[in-house]
Design a protein around this motif. Structure first.
Motif, PDB file in Angstrom:
ATOM      1  N   ALA A   3      13.531 -18.020  -9.886  1.00 47.57           N
ATOM      2  CA  ALA A   3      14.920 -18.003  -9.402  1.00 47.57           C
ATOM      3  C   ALA A   3      15.529 -16.619  -9.617  1.00 47.57           C
ATOM      4  CB  ALA A   3      15.730 -19.067 -10.134  1.00 47.57           C
ATOM      5  N   LYS A   4      16.509 -16.290  -8.765  1.00 51.87           N
ATOM      6  CA  LYS A   4      17.175 -14.984  -8.849  1.00 51.87           C
ATOM      7  C   LYS A   4      18.680 -15.169  -8.905  1.00 51.87           C
ATOM      8  CE  LYS A   4      13.726 -12.211  -6.420  1.00 51.87           C
ATOM      9  NZ  LYS A   4      13.529 -11.294  -5.290  1.00 51.87           N
ATOM     10  N   LYS A   5      19.345 -14.245  -9.551  1.00 47.11           N
ATOM     11  CA  LYS A   5      20.800 -14.275  -9.682  1.00 47.11           C
ATOM     12  C   LYS A   5      21.464 -13.899  -8.364  1.00 47.11           C
ATOM     13  CE  LYS A   5      20.586 -12.808 -14.485  1.00 47.11           C
ATOM     14  NZ  LYS A   5      20.947 -11.736 -15.421  1.00 47.11           N
ATOM     15  N   ALA A   6      22.610 -14.514  -8.106  1.00 50.14           N
ATOM     16  CA  ALA A   6      23.385 -14.177  -6.907  1.00 50.14           C
ATOM     17  C   ALA A   6      23.758 -12.698  -6.916  1.00 50.14           C
ATOM     18  CB  ALA A   6      24.637 -15.043  -6.825  1.00 50.14           C
ATOM     19  N   ALA A   7      24.116 -12.188  -8.090  1.00 44.21           N
ATOM     20  CA  ALA A   7      24.537 -10.780  -8.206  1.00 44.21           C
ATOM     21  C   ALA A   7      23.440  -9.815  -7.781  1.00 44.21           C
ATOM     22  CB  ALA A   7      24.966 -10.485  -9.638  1.00 44.21           C
ATOM     23  N   VAL A  77      28.433  -8.024   0.723  1.00 42.94           N
ATOM     24  CA  VAL A  77      27.579  -9.139   1.095  1.00 42.94           C
ATOM     25  C   VAL A  77      26.872  -9.685  -0.151  1.00 42.94           C
ATOM     26  CG1 VAL A  77      25.701  -9.860   2.627  1.00 42.94           C
ATOM     27  CG2 VAL A  77      27.133  -7.917   3.266  1.00 42.94           C
ATOM     28  N   LYS A  78      26.842 -11.017  -0.270  1.00 45.43           N
ATOM     29  CA  LYS A  78      26.136 -11.626  -1.395  1.00 45.43           C
ATOM     30  C   LYS A  78      25.731 -13.050  -1.028  1.00 45.43           C
ATOM     31  CE  LYS A  78      28.436 -12.125  -5.325  1.00 45.43           C
ATOM     32  NZ  LYS A  78      28.962 -12.019  -6.713  1.00 45.43           N
ATOM     33  N   LEU A  79      24.553 -13.461  -1.474  1.00 36.31           N
ATOM     34  CA  LEU A  79      24.115 -14.832  -1.248  1.00 36.31           C
ATOM     35  C   LEU A  79      24.995 -15.808  -2.014  1.00 36.31           C
ATOM     36  CD1 LEU A  79      21.499 -13.531  -0.061  1.00 36.31           C
ATOM     37  CD2 LEU A  79      20.281 -15.434  -1.088  1.00 36.31           C
ATOM     38  N   GLU A 127      15.091 -20.057  -5.768  1.00 39.17           N
ATOM     39  CA  GLU A 127      16.391 -20.656  -6.038  1.00 39.17           C
ATOM     40  C   GLU A 127      17.385 -19.549  -6.377  1.00 39.17           C
ATOM     41  OE1 GLU A 127      16.757 -24.070  -8.640  1.00 39.17           O
ATOM     42  OE2 GLU A 127      14.599 -24.405  -8.421  1.00 39.17           O
ATOM     43  N   LEU A 128      18.670 -19.869  -6.237  1.00 40.78           N
ATOM     44  CA  LEU A 128      19.734 -18.919  -6.554  1.00 40.78           C
ATOM     45  C   LEU A 128      20.455 -19.374  -7.815  1.00 40.78           C
ATOM     46  CD1 LEU A 128      21.285 -16.419  -5.126  1.00 40.78           C
ATOM     47  CD2 LEU A 128      23.043 -18.144  -4.788  1.00 40.78           C
ATOM     48  N   ILE A 129      20.698 -18.442  -8.709  1.00 43.24           N
ATOM     49  CA  ILE A 129      21.425 -18.743  -9.946  1.00 43.24           C
ATOM     50  C   ILE A 129      22.846 -18.204  -9.799  1.00 43.24           C
ATOM     51  CG2 ILE A 129      21.555 -18.347 -12.435  1.00 43.24           C
ATOM     52  CD1 ILE A 129      18.472 -17.753 -12.275  1.00 43.24           C
ATOM     53  N   ALA A 130      23.799 -19.115  -9.832  1.00 48.48           N
ATOM     54  CA  ALA A 130      25.220 -18.745  -9.773  1.00 48.48           C
ATOM     55  C   ALA A 130      25.717 -18.611 -11.208  1.00 48.48           C
ATOM     56  CB  ALA A 130      26.006 -19.802  -9.017  1.00 48.48           C
ATOM     57  N   GLU A 131      26.324 -17.465 -11.544  1.00 47.83           N
ATOM     58  CA  GLU A 131      26.753 -17.227 -12.929  1.00 47.83           C
ATOM     59  C   GLU A 131      28.271 -17.240 -13.102  1.00 47.83           C
ATOM     60  OE1 GLU A 131      23.465 -14.504 -14.974  1.00 47.83           O
ATOM     61  OE2 GLU A 131      24.470 -13.511 -13.292  1.00 47.83           O
ATOM     62  N   THR A 132      29.002 -16.527 -12.263  1.00 46.68           N
ATOM     63  CA  THR A 132      30.450 -16.446 -12.416  1.00 46.68           C
ATOM     64  C   THR A 132      31.111 -17.702 -11.850  1.00 46.68           C
ATOM     65  OG1 THR A 132      30.881 -15.407 -10.274  1.00 46.68           O
ATOM     66  CG2 THR A 132      30.322 -13.921 -12.123  1.00 46.68           C
ATOM     67  N   GLU A 133      32.386 -17.893 -12.170  1.00 46.26           N
ATOM     68  CA  GLU A 133      33.110 -19.056 -11.633  1.00 46.26           C
ATOM     69  C   GLU A 133      33.169 -18.995 -10.107  1.00 46.26           C
ATOM     70  OE1 GLU A 133      33.979 -21.868 -13.191  1.00 46.26           O
ATOM     71  OE2 GLU A 133      32.948 -20.925 -14.878  1.00 46.26           O
TER      72      GLU A 133
END
Length: 179
Positions: A3-7, A77-79, A127-133
């Motif tokens: 998985a990778k971070k959205a950022a 742009v960001k996933l 997969e995408l990892i969402a970190e911030t709110e």
């Protein structure tokens, strides 16, 4: 597949609006902006999956404020979410008047990209990892936007869109207040 971070998918582009980019009113042409948005979205999707990607759909693009000749276009742009083989990408656009040091919101849209294998067939994505709110909010809402796209494209029955339906239909067993 890790998985990778959205950022990590973030792409920032800047363009100067030149005479060849404008219409007869001196505003950036919508088609030129969509072209730049598509390029940025393709770069973000490619960063996420490390594969060639193609545009599968473009959601509503709303033009809030025109960008004038000589102004600068900022595209971020960001996933927002990755599904099995597709990725939703959020594009936000601002214009900037460099003479008056004024930055203003111009556009926002969601694009869907599909990763391709060596035979140009859809290929799994990480997969995408969402970190911030904000990322978590976008991640959650992406499923509803996807269901709406699938319904409008004739690929999903409205009754099967459980996440989307939950916005409009009271939960089973819930009672309405009669005040």
């Amino acid at each position: 597949m890790e998985a990778k971070k959205a950022a990590d998918s973030l792409v920032v582009m800047n363009e100067l609006v030149l005479p060849n980019d404008t219409n007869t009113f001196g505003n950036l042409m919508g088609g030129r902006l969509m072209y730049w948005m598509d390029i940025g979205a393709a770069m973000a999707a490619g960063k996420h999956c490390n594969k060639p990607c193609m545009t599968a759909s473009v959601d509503n693009i709303s033009f809030k404020n025109p960008i004038k000749l000589g102004n600068i276009v900022h595209i971020e742009v960001k996933l927002t979410r990755a599904f099995t083989t597709s990725m939703e990408v959020r594009i936000r656009v601002w214009g900037e008047d460099p003479l008056h040091q004024h930055r203003y919101e111009s556009n926002e849209a969601y694009f869907t990209f599909v990763a391709l294998d060596k035979d140009n067939r859809p290929s799994p994505v990480p997969e995408l990892i969402a970190e911030t709110e904000e990322e978590k909010s976008q991640y959650k809402a992406a499923l509803r936007r996807r269901q709406l796209r699938l319904i409008l494209g004739g690929k999903m029955a409205p009754d099967d869109a459980t996440e989307l339906k939950a916005l409009f239909v009271p939960a089973a067993g819930a009672t309405e207040s009669k005040t």
